[in-house]
Design an enzyme around this catalytic site. Structure first.
Site, PDB file in Angstrom:
ATOM      1  N   GLY A   1      -4.525  -1.992   5.129  1.00 45.35           N
ATOM      2  CA  GLY A   1      -3.741  -3.135   4.647  1.00 45.35           C
ATOM      3  C   GLY A   1      -4.402  -4.469   4.962  1.00 45.35           C
ATOM      4  O   GLY A   1      -4.549  -5.330   4.094  1.00 45.35           O
ATOM      5  N   ARG A   2      -4.830  -4.653   6.206  1.00 43.81           N
ATOM      6  CA  ARG A   2      -5.371  -5.971   6.597  1.00 43.81           C
ATOM      7  C   ARG A   2      -6.804  -6.180   6.117  1.00 43.81           C
ATOM      8  O   ARG A   2      -7.405  -7.210   6.396  1.00 43.81           O
ATOM      9  CB  ARG A   2      -5.247  -6.150   8.112  1.00 43.81           C
TER      10      ARG A   2
ATOM     11  N   HIS B   1      -3.306 -33.164  18.030  1.00 47.16           N
ATOM     12  CA  HIS B   1      -2.140 -33.965  18.418  1.00 47.16           C
ATOM     13  C   HIS B   1      -1.001 -33.067  18.871  1.00 47.16           C
ATOM     14  O   HIS B   1       0.153 -33.487  18.891  1.00 47.16           O
ATOM     15  CB  HIS B   1      -1.722 -34.853  17.244  1.00 47.16           C
TER      16      HIS B   1
ATOM     17  N   LYS C   1      10.060  -0.643  13.898  1.00 48.16           N
ATOM     18  CA  LYS C   1      10.582  -0.320  12.560  1.00 48.16           C
ATOM     19  C   LYS C   1      11.664   0.755  12.673  1.00 48.16           C
ATOM     20  O   LYS C   1      12.717   0.668  12.046  1.00 48.16           O
ATOM     21  CB  LYS C   1       9.464   0.220  11.665  1.00 48.16           C
TER      22      LYS C   1
ATOM     23  N   GLU D   1      10.807  -4.521   4.126  1.00 45.11           N
ATOM     24  CA  GLU D   1      10.895  -5.937   3.730  1.00 45.11           C
ATOM     25  C   GLU D   1      10.494  -6.090   2.261  1.00 45.11           C
ATOM     26  O   GLU D   1      11.173  -6.755   1.472  1.00 45.11           O
ATOM     27  CB  GLU D   1       9.943  -6.802   4.582  1.00 45.11           C
TER      28      GLU D   1
ATOM     29  N   GLU E   1      -3.827  -6.661  15.168  1.00 43.27           N
ATOM     30  CA  GLU E   1      -3.356  -5.352  14.718  1.00 43.27           C
ATOM     31  C   GLU E   1      -4.501  -4.339  14.811  1.00 43.27           C
ATOM     32  O   GLU E   1      -4.281  -3.149  14.996  1.00 43.27           O
ATOM     33  CB  GLU E   1      -2.823  -5.427  13.278  1.00 43.27           C
TER      34      GLU E   1
ATOM     35  N   LYS F   1       0.835  -1.201   0.000  1.00 41.62           N
ATOM     36  CA  LYS F   1       0.000   0.000   0.000  1.00 41.62           C
ATOM     37  C   LYS F   1       0.872   1.254   0.000  1.00 41.62           C
ATOM     38  O   LYS F   1       0.669   2.173  -0.786  1.00 41.62           O
ATOM     39  CB  LYS F   1      -0.906  -0.036   1.232  1.00 41.62           C
TER      40      LYS F   1
HETATM   41  O1  F6P Z   1       3.664  -2.798   9.632  1.00 38.40           O
HETATM   42  C1  F6P Z   1       2.320  -3.039   9.590  1.00 38.40           C
HETATM   43  C2  F6P Z   1       1.745  -2.759   8.234  1.00 38.40           C
HETATM   44  O2  F6P Z   1       1.643  -1.409   8.034  1.00 38.40           O
HETATM   45  C3  F6P Z   1       0.427  -3.469   8.044  1.00 38.40           C
HETATM   46  O3  F6P Z   1      -0.633  -2.789   8.569  1.00 38.40           O
HETATM   47  C4  F6P Z   1       0.389  -3.644   6.570  1.00 38.40           C
HETATM   48  O4  F6P Z   1      -0.542  -4.598   6.192  1.00 38.40           O
HETATM   49  C5  F6P Z   1       1.814  -4.053   6.307  1.00 38.40           C
HETATM   50  O5  F6P Z   1       2.578  -3.287   7.204  1.00 38.40           O
HETATM   51  C6  F6P Z   1       2.299  -3.836   4.910  1.00 38.40           C
HETATM   52  O6  F6P Z   1       2.214  -2.506   4.525  1.00 38.40           O
HETATM   53  P1  F6P Z   1       2.336  -2.084   3.012  1.00 38.40           P
HETATM   54  O7  F6P Z   1       1.222  -2.709   2.264  1.00 38.40           O
HETATM   55  O8  F6P Z   1       2.268  -0.597   2.998  1.00 38.40           O
HETATM   56  O9  F6P Z   1       3.667  -2.583   2.505  1.00 38.40           O
END
Ligand code: F6P
Length: 535
Positions: free
Chosen positions: A253-254, A370, A499, A201, A339, A195
């Site tokens: 995002g979620r 199990h 972060k 990452e 979250e 987003k």
């Molecule tokens: O670090 C949390 C977060 O902001 C989430 O809410 C989100 O889904 C994820 O990182 C990824 O964010 P982006 O889609 O901006 O890379």
């Protein structure tokens, strides 16, 4: 309100869930049936008084007006000044939805049409890589830009008839190197799902993927797609606008699987089935908007959650899908629920006076049986369990497997409720030939306290539509819990500090900054890592 609920709970100390079934209509009364889903919460200690008090609480907290405000596009995400409109992404029957006076539906429809067109081109081979038609898609994203696509693609495996999809999220190089190892760069499409298009990452993995592709094809950027709301940054990365699928800042995002972030799912199952998935979500929206609170599935799921966590004080809840293809649902729900509602400050900035959302965890059944079910049955903590199972599977030749699966799911909730008394355990041991002290000791290990609450969600089959309903059910559950707790479920400031500190530690690990000012533990850990690093 909470006091009333707590005193109702206190008054139930000697009550058995099983005894509530003396009321022959209990199962039906404490269930919600809607559009192919049955949610049964009768195996809990919620009774008529508790139920009424929970509904009163929801009403007193202004749930209905808050719900309507969300669907209308009001800026209910107050800490970020944003509307919350993932529901607009699945508003297929589509009236206008306005954000600050502007209808967002034409833009949503246009993006969906572009996604559909692109997916058809990829699936038909009209869009090809340097080496031929696309055989593999790699979705690079994290959090909401990963868990939704990964979970849904796995859930809908029986409907895949497009390219194979792979999902990379972790900055650990093991993730991307494992995913790319056997792929042909000439026939791979890379989707960068972010987003913000800043997430470290994702951007690190995106650059690694670009380098990998550049080693195999002349114009690697041609096989890259971006899903993002940051169109300036996607352009800077070199992805042309025709291969960028954007969405508004009113999609969290979620909550984003319903739009461009769902592109890998659409590539795997096709646009038509993706639209069935959207219509499942929309079906649940309709139910949530129109059903009275007492017969409203997301509301009841939320109220049961609040009852167990805030009123009874059980610290966690387990999500236990008896559906192997929902193997990533617990992880998906961990982000969605924790979250969203893992916060200690209310919307108005005041400290919460009670607990926020619970810890959510789980695994598919029967595997969990199990592993950790021992604790669920006999441990000292009570873990409310949320079971789910389909009436039928997707393997017609293996219906005996499915019957066993269903039997296990139903048996677990029954066992948790019934338990086994010391008297029955003694009888078992006597029948097995034990006597005296030995019998007594052995019997005690075989006692199950019982009276442990659970809910069960049953659906006919895990189709795209049902999956859409189930995800939307949980989204609304989180929303209802958030409203009742006074939490903003749509921000996530709690992820920021880690972060920032990671950013500051990176130059230390690269030997370009000192660890001065860090605490003793962090310095010791850094020093161990540095003295054990060759590269
Ligand atoms: O670090 C949390 C977060 O902001 C989430 O809410 C989100 O889904 C994820 O990182 C990824 O964010 P982006 O889609 O901006 O890379």
């Amino acid at each position: 309100m909470w006091d009333r609920l707590k005193s109702l709970h206190d008054g139930q100390q000697n009550r058995d869930i099983l005894s509530l079934f003396d009321d022959q209509t209990r199962a039906e009364k404490y269930s919600v049936l809607s559009d192919g889903l049955l949610f049964d919460y009768s195996k809990t200690l919620i009774d008529a008084d508790g139920h009424a008090a929970l509904i009163d609480l929801a009403e007193a907290r202004g749930l209905v007006s808050r719900r309507d405000a969300m669907f209308c596009g009001d800026a209910i995400n107050e800490t970020e000044g944003r509307a919350v409109l993932h529901t607009a992404l699945r508003n297929q029957s589509g009236g206008a939805v306005k954000v600050r006076g502007v209808d967002v539906m034409p833009g949503i429809r246009e993006t969906l049409a572009r996604m559909r067109c692109f997916a058809e081109e990829v699936r038909s081979g009209a869009f090809a890589g340097a080496g031929g038609p696309i055989t593999d898609v790699v979705n690079i994203g994290i959090g909401g830009s990963h868990l939704g696509p990964e979970m849904t693609a796995r859930a809908l495996g029986p409907y895949h008839d497009g390219p194979r999809c792979h999902f990379v999220s972790n900055v650990d190089g093991a993730d991307i190197s494992g995913a790319l190892t056997d792929l042909d760069p000439g026939r791979t499409l890379v989707i960068i799902a972010s987003k913000t298009f800043t997430t470290i990452e994702t951007m690190t993995n995106a650059r690694t993927a670009l380098d990998w592709m550049a080693r195999g094809v002349d114009t690697p950027g041609d096989q890259f797609v971006a899903l993002s709301s940051a169109l300036d940054r996607t352009a800077e990365f070199g992805i042309p606008p025709e291969r960028v699928f954007g969405f508004g800042d009113w999609v969290g995002g979620r909550y984003s699987i319903w739009g461009p972030i769902g592109l890998s799912l659409m590539l795997a199952i096709g646009a038509e089935r993706f639209e069935d998935f959207l219509s499942g979500g929309e079906m649940m929206d309709r139910h949530f908007k129109t059903a009275p609170l007492a017969d409203n599935m997301p509301v009841q799921l939320a109220l049961v959650g609040l009852w167990h966590h805030q009123v009874c004080g059980y610290p966690t809840r387990a999500v236990l899908p008896y559906d192997q293809r929902l193997g990533r649902l617990p992880a998906y729900l961990q982000q969605l629920e924790m979250e969203s509602n893992g916060k200690s400050v209310a919307m108005d900035g005041a400290a919460l006076t009670g607990p926020s959302g619970p810890v959510v965890w789980g695994e598919p059944g029967t595997n969990g049986q199990h592993a950790f079910y021992q604790l669920i049955h006999q441990g000292t903590q009570i873990v409310p369990c949320e079971f789910m199972v389909a009436a039928e599977g997707h393997e017609p030749e293996l219906t005996h497997h499915h019957r066993l699966l269903v039997a296990n799911c139903l048996a677990q909730s029954e066992a948790l409720m019934r338990g086994r008394s010391l008297k029955d355990a003694r009888a078992l041991m006597a029948a097995a030939g034990f006597e005296g002290d030995d019998l007594e000791r052995q019997a005690r290990h075989r006692v199950f306290a019982g009276n442990r609450p659970s809910t069960t969600l049953v659906y006919d089959r895990l189709t795209p539509k049902r999956l859409g309903q189930i995800i939307a059910l949980y989204e609304h559950r989180v929303f209802v819990e958030g409203v009742i707790l006074g939490i903003n479920s749509f921000d996530q400031w709690g992820v920021e500090l880690g972060k920032e500190l990671a950013k500051a530690l990176q130059p230390v690990l690269e030997g370009q900054a000192s660890a001065k000012g860090k605490d003793g533990s962090t310095r010791q850990l850094l020093s161990f890592v540095q003295s054990n690093t060759d590269q």
